[in-house]
Design an enzyme around this catalytic site. Structure first.
Site, PDB file in Angstrom:
ATOM      1  N   GLU A   1       9.331   1.605  11.060  1.00 39.76           N
ATOM      2  CA  GLU A   1      10.419   2.513  10.660  1.00 39.76           C
ATOM      3  C   GLU A   1       9.826   3.913  10.690  1.00 39.76           C
ATOM      4  O   GLU A   1       9.099   4.298   9.782  1.00 39.76           O
ATOM      5  CB  GLU A   1      10.911   2.172   9.245  1.00 39.76           C
ATOM      6  CG  GLU A   1      11.539   0.792   9.110  1.00 39.76           C
ATOM      7  CD  GLU A   1      12.984   0.744   9.592  1.00 39.76           C
ATOM      8  OE1 GLU A   1      13.483   1.759  10.121  1.00 39.76           O
ATOM      9  OE2 GLU A   1      13.596  -0.318   9.457  1.00 39.76           O
TER      10      GLU A   1
ATOM     11  N   CYS B   1      13.719  10.526   6.627  1.00 47.38           N
ATOM     12  CA  CYS B   1      13.608  10.128   8.042  1.00 47.38           C
ATOM     13  C   CYS B   1      14.931  10.322   8.747  1.00 47.38           C
ATOM     14  O   CYS B   1      14.980  10.729   9.901  1.00 47.38           O
ATOM     15  CB  CYS B   1      13.163   8.677   8.143  1.00 47.38           C
ATOM     16  SG  CYS B   1      14.232   7.553   7.231  1.00 47.38           S
TER      17      CYS B   1
ATOM     18  N   GLU C   1      10.164  16.573  14.613  1.00 46.37           N
ATOM     19  CA  GLU C   1      10.572  16.280  13.239  1.00 46.37           C
ATOM     20  C   GLU C   1       9.862  17.272  12.313  1.00 46.37           C
ATOM     21  O   GLU C   1       8.627  17.296  12.266  1.00 46.37           O
ATOM     22  CB  GLU C   1      10.189  14.842  12.865  1.00 46.37           C
ATOM     23  CG  GLU C   1      10.694  14.451  11.497  1.00 46.37           C
ATOM     24  CD  GLU C   1      10.249  13.057  11.065  1.00 46.37           C
ATOM     25  OE1 GLU C   1       9.073  12.710  11.280  1.00 46.37           O
ATOM     26  OE2 GLU C   1      11.082  12.328  10.502  1.00 46.37           O
TER      27      GLU C   1
ATOM     28  N   LYS D   1       0.881  -1.178   0.000  1.00 48.74           N
ATOM     29  CA  LYS D   1       0.000   0.000   0.000  1.00 48.74           C
ATOM     30  C   LYS D   1       0.913   1.220   0.000  1.00 48.74           C
ATOM     31  O   LYS D   1       1.415   1.637   1.033  1.00 48.74           O
ATOM     32  CB  LYS D   1      -0.865  -0.013   1.258  1.00 48.74           C
ATOM     33  CG  LYS D   1      -2.218   0.669   1.110  1.00 48.74           C
ATOM     34  CD  LYS D   1      -2.194   2.099   0.621  1.00 48.74           C
ATOM     35  CE  LYS D   1      -2.039   3.111   1.727  1.00 48.74           C
ATOM     36  NZ  LYS D   1      -1.804   4.482   1.233  1.00 48.74           N
TER      37      LYS D   1
HETATM   38  P1  NAD Z   1       2.258   8.692   7.229  1.00 47.27           P
HETATM   39  O1  NAD Z   1       2.382   7.973   8.523  1.00 47.27           O
HETATM   40  O2  NAD Z   1       1.273   9.779   7.108  1.00 47.27           O
HETATM   41  O3  NAD Z   1       1.911   7.661   6.051  1.00 47.27           O
HETATM   42  C1  NAD Z   1       2.673   6.501   5.807  1.00 47.27           C
HETATM   43  C2  NAD Z   1       1.802   5.464   5.117  1.00 47.27           C
HETATM   44  O4  NAD Z   1       0.767   5.072   6.026  1.00 47.27           O
HETATM   45  C3  NAD Z   1       1.096   5.954   3.851  1.00 47.27           C
HETATM   46  O5  NAD Z   1       1.061   4.918   2.896  1.00 47.27           O
HETATM   47  C4  NAD Z   1      -0.312   6.264   4.346  1.00 47.27           C
HETATM   48  O6  NAD Z   1      -1.284   6.159   3.334  1.00 47.27           O
HETATM   49  C5  NAD Z   1      -0.490   5.153   5.364  1.00 47.27           C
HETATM   50  N1  NAD Z   1      -1.529   5.435   6.374  1.00 47.27           N
HETATM   51  C6  NAD Z   1      -2.031   6.636   6.772  1.00 47.27           C
HETATM   52  N2  NAD Z   1      -2.987   6.468   7.704  1.00 47.27           N
HETATM   53  C7  NAD Z   1      -3.084   5.135   7.921  1.00 47.27           C
HETATM   54  C8  NAD Z   1      -3.852   4.319   8.782  1.00 47.27           C
HETATM   55  N3  NAD Z   1      -4.771   4.840   9.612  1.00 47.27           N
HETATM   56  N4  NAD Z   1      -3.650   2.974   8.771  1.00 47.27           N
HETATM   57  C9  NAD Z   1      -2.737   2.421   7.958  1.00 47.27           C
HETATM   58  N5  NAD Z   1      -1.970   3.140   7.093  1.00 47.27           N
HETATM   59  C10 NAD Z   1      -2.147   4.469   7.081  1.00 47.27           C
HETATM   60  O7  NAD Z   1       3.726   9.162   6.886  1.00 47.27           O
HETATM   61  P2  NAD Z   1       4.198  10.074   5.667  1.00 47.27           P
HETATM   62  O8  NAD Z   1       3.786  11.471   5.935  1.00 47.27           O
HETATM   63  O9  NAD Z   1       3.805   9.429   4.376  1.00 47.27           O
HETATM   64  O10 NAD Z   1       5.794   9.924   5.776  1.00 47.27           O
HETATM   65  C11 NAD Z   1       6.574  10.744   6.577  1.00 47.27           C
HETATM   66  C12 NAD Z   1       7.015  10.029   7.833  1.00 47.27           C
HETATM   67  O11 NAD Z   1       7.644   8.783   7.503  1.00 47.27           O
HETATM   68  C13 NAD Z   1       8.066  10.812   8.581  1.00 47.27           C
HETATM   69  O12 NAD Z   1       7.793  10.758   9.971  1.00 47.27           O
HETATM   70  C14 NAD Z   1       9.360  10.067   8.258  1.00 47.27           C
HETATM   71  O13 NAD Z   1      10.400  10.236   9.184  1.00 47.27           O
HETATM   72  C15 NAD Z   1       8.876   8.665   8.206  1.00 47.27           C
HETATM   73  N6  NAD Z   1       9.821   7.822   7.472  1.00 47.27           N
HETATM   74  C16 NAD Z   1      10.566   6.915   8.162  1.00 47.27           C
HETATM   75  C17 NAD Z   1      11.509   6.150   7.487  1.00 47.27           C
HETATM   76  C18 NAD Z   1      12.368   5.146   8.199  1.00 47.27           C
HETATM   77  O14 NAD Z   1      12.944   4.292   7.533  1.00 47.27           O
HETATM   78  N7  NAD Z   1      12.509   5.204   9.509  1.00 47.27           N
HETATM   79  C19 NAD Z   1      11.677   6.315   6.107  1.00 47.27           C
HETATM   80  C20 NAD Z   1      10.881   7.249   5.441  1.00 47.27           C
HETATM   81  C21 NAD Z   1       9.949   8.009   6.136  1.00 47.27           C
END
Ligand code: NAD
Length: 490
Positions: free
Chosen positions: A259, A293, A392, A184
């Protein structure tokens, strides 16, 4: 295709889900519009999936485990991953341009993501037949051994900032171990993953081994994380969503790799090689417009060199150019106007609590008015408890803070809820190792900094940056479960 050659993208294309080896509309034919953050234009439409689509994808993944995919040898799984990697490289220009337009990242950064995706396929392709168990000295008359088996159906929930790198690391390891997958992607940026799925299909990945459903997190993401047919979830994204996913998975006792975000520091001591450090200090903050991240959003500087380092970083910031992704400047737009208003809100805090803007990049005059552009901003003298030093930001913003002693540097570096990555710049070997041991982070870089890099290096967080490890050989064990077999033979 030659690197750098220009290709005409089929924009405003409609992309469907990929389930059981077929490209299919969402069950209720709903769609979402995708925008290009460089100019706000309509880029493509994707399927807006519901729980019905997710259910079909999980069913297809389950069925593949008792079909051709489930019976395939580890060596043959590895060969398919290699072929997928070759397909990624053949499609490098298409993928890079699509990612540049979809996420807004400058082309050279999008190209690096394509290379990384291909490397993950090579790395995990080569590793597929190298995971083996042990024989264990046990009671007399017994032979005991362990074998690693796939979890079964794995869910991969992906954020928008590095779609290709993140799917490379989690799907590469999951498929190498013989799992089936339902992906997804994030609604903001998923086009390269749809193309990647086509490449995997062309490389001969059996139907059902990889299924992809697009849509919103609240609908498709929530349905996937709560699905009783899932055996493992790899989630990459924010802490808030990660907590929801983990809670949903807990109802079925499903293991989750989280992550999450970071507030990673680079610590610069007075004996550091500043000429080497400077480009890393700045790049680790502005790469992918700071939407990384493992971005290094805090720069901790030993007092005697504080003014010099801030002045040199500020000068570098003033030279940074921001513009459309395809112009391939230093920094592209952030992913959306929503993200821009969040980051601009943080920059506005720079005038509070004794902090001060030290340097800012420039948005090029011909940047389209509809683009989500943010000026990269270096903020100096930020107190340790300030929101700018604790939260962040996920934009091209770095803060600098002085420190007087090794212990103060450690306390500052560890003084946030996160623990993802840390960089240490010093010529003193003893200090390098003392700090590396004292820092609470999943990765520590000494005299270098690898935001987003390191296919071979285990990666993941401590504290609120998450748990579990991806990347490297270690990730393979996360996508497997150990079975112990004890045989009595007298
Ligand atoms: P997000 O948590 O908003 O979304 C991540 C994913 O989760 C998307 O596919 C989204 O559609 C899905 N999602 C949203 N609501 C959901 C729910 N209720 N249930 C299940 N899935 C759901 O994050 P974002 O804004 O897309 O990404 C940014 C964040 O990701 C930052 O905090 C960043 O640090 C983190 N990140 C971490 C890593 C790592 O490896 N540690 C890598 C990249 C990004």
């Amino acid at each position: 295709m030659k690197k750098g050659a220009s290709i005409v993208l089929n924009t405003k294309r409609v992309y469907n889900n990929y389930i059981a080896g077929r490209w299919t509309e969402a069950a209720d034919a709903q769609r979402l519009e995708i925008q290009d953050p460089s100019n706000g234009s309509h880029l493509a439409d994707i399927a807006r999936s519901s729980s019905e689509d997710v259910d079909r994808a999980v069913g297809a993944a389950r069925a593949s485990l008792s079909g051709e995919w489930g019976r395939m040898s580890a060596t043959d799984r590895g060969r398919i991953l290699h072929r997928i990697g070759e397909g990624v490289l053949r499609n490098a220009d298409l993928l890079a341009q699509l990612e540049a337009r979809d996420v807004g990242k400058p082309l050279k950064q999008a190209r690096a993501d394509v290379e990384a995706l291909a490397r993950y396929c090579e790395f995990y392709g080569a590793a597929a037949d190298k995971v083996h168990g042990d024989t264990i000295p046990y009671r007399s008359g017994f032979t005991a051994l362990t074998i690693y088996e796939p979890h079964g159906v794995t869910a991969h929930i992906v954020p928008w900032n590095y779609p290709m790198q993140i799917i490379g690391r989690s799907l590469g390891a999951a498929l190498a171990m013989g799992n089936a997958a339902v992906v997804k992607p994030a609604e903001e940026a998923c086009l390269t993953l749809l193309e990647f799925t086509r490449i995997a299909e062309e490389a001969g990945l059996p139907a059902g081994a990889l299924n992809l459903v697009t849509g919103t997190g609240e609908e498709a993401g929530a349905a996937l994380s709560a699905h009783p047919g899932i055996n493992h979830i790899s989630f990459t994204g924010s802490l808030a969503t990660g907590a929801l996913v983990q809670a949903a998975a807990a109802r079925h006792a499903v293991p989750v790799t989280l992550e999450l975000g970071g507030k990673s520091a680079q610590i610069v001591f007075a004996d550091a090689d500043l000429d080497r450090a400077l480009p890393f200090l700045v790049m680790a903050g502005i790469q992918n417009a700071g939407q990384t991240c493992s971005a290094s959003s805090r720069i901790l500087i030993e007092q005697p060199i504080y003014e010099e380092v801030v002045a040199r970083m500020a000068e570098a910031y003033q030279r940074l150019k921001v513009g459309p992704a395809l112009s391939d400047l230093d920094v592209g737009p952030v992913v959306s106007h929503r993200q821009k208003s969040i980051v601009d809100g943080y920059i506005a805090l720079a005038a509070s609590g004794g902090a001060e803007v030290a340097g800012q990049g420039v948005i090029v005059p011909d940047a389209p008015a509809g683009g989500a552009y943010v000026r990269p901003t270096l903020i100096r003298d930020v107190p340790a408890t300030h929101r700018l030093a604790q939260e962040e930001i996920f934009g091209p913003v770095q803060v600098t803070m002085p420190f007087a002693s090794e212990q103060e540097a450690i306390d500052l570096a560890n003084g946030t809820p996160f623990g993802l990555v840390c960089g240490i710049w010093s010529g003193d070997g003893g200090r390098q190792l003392r700090l590396a041991r004292a820092i609470q982070a999943g990765q520590v870089f000494i005299n270098n900094y690898g935001a987003g890099g390191g296919i071979e290096l285990p990666f993941g967080g401590v504290k609120r940056s998450g748990h579990g490890r991806e990347k490297g050989f270690e990730a393979l064990y996360g996508f497997a479960t150990t079975k112990t077999i004890s045989i009595y033979h007298g």
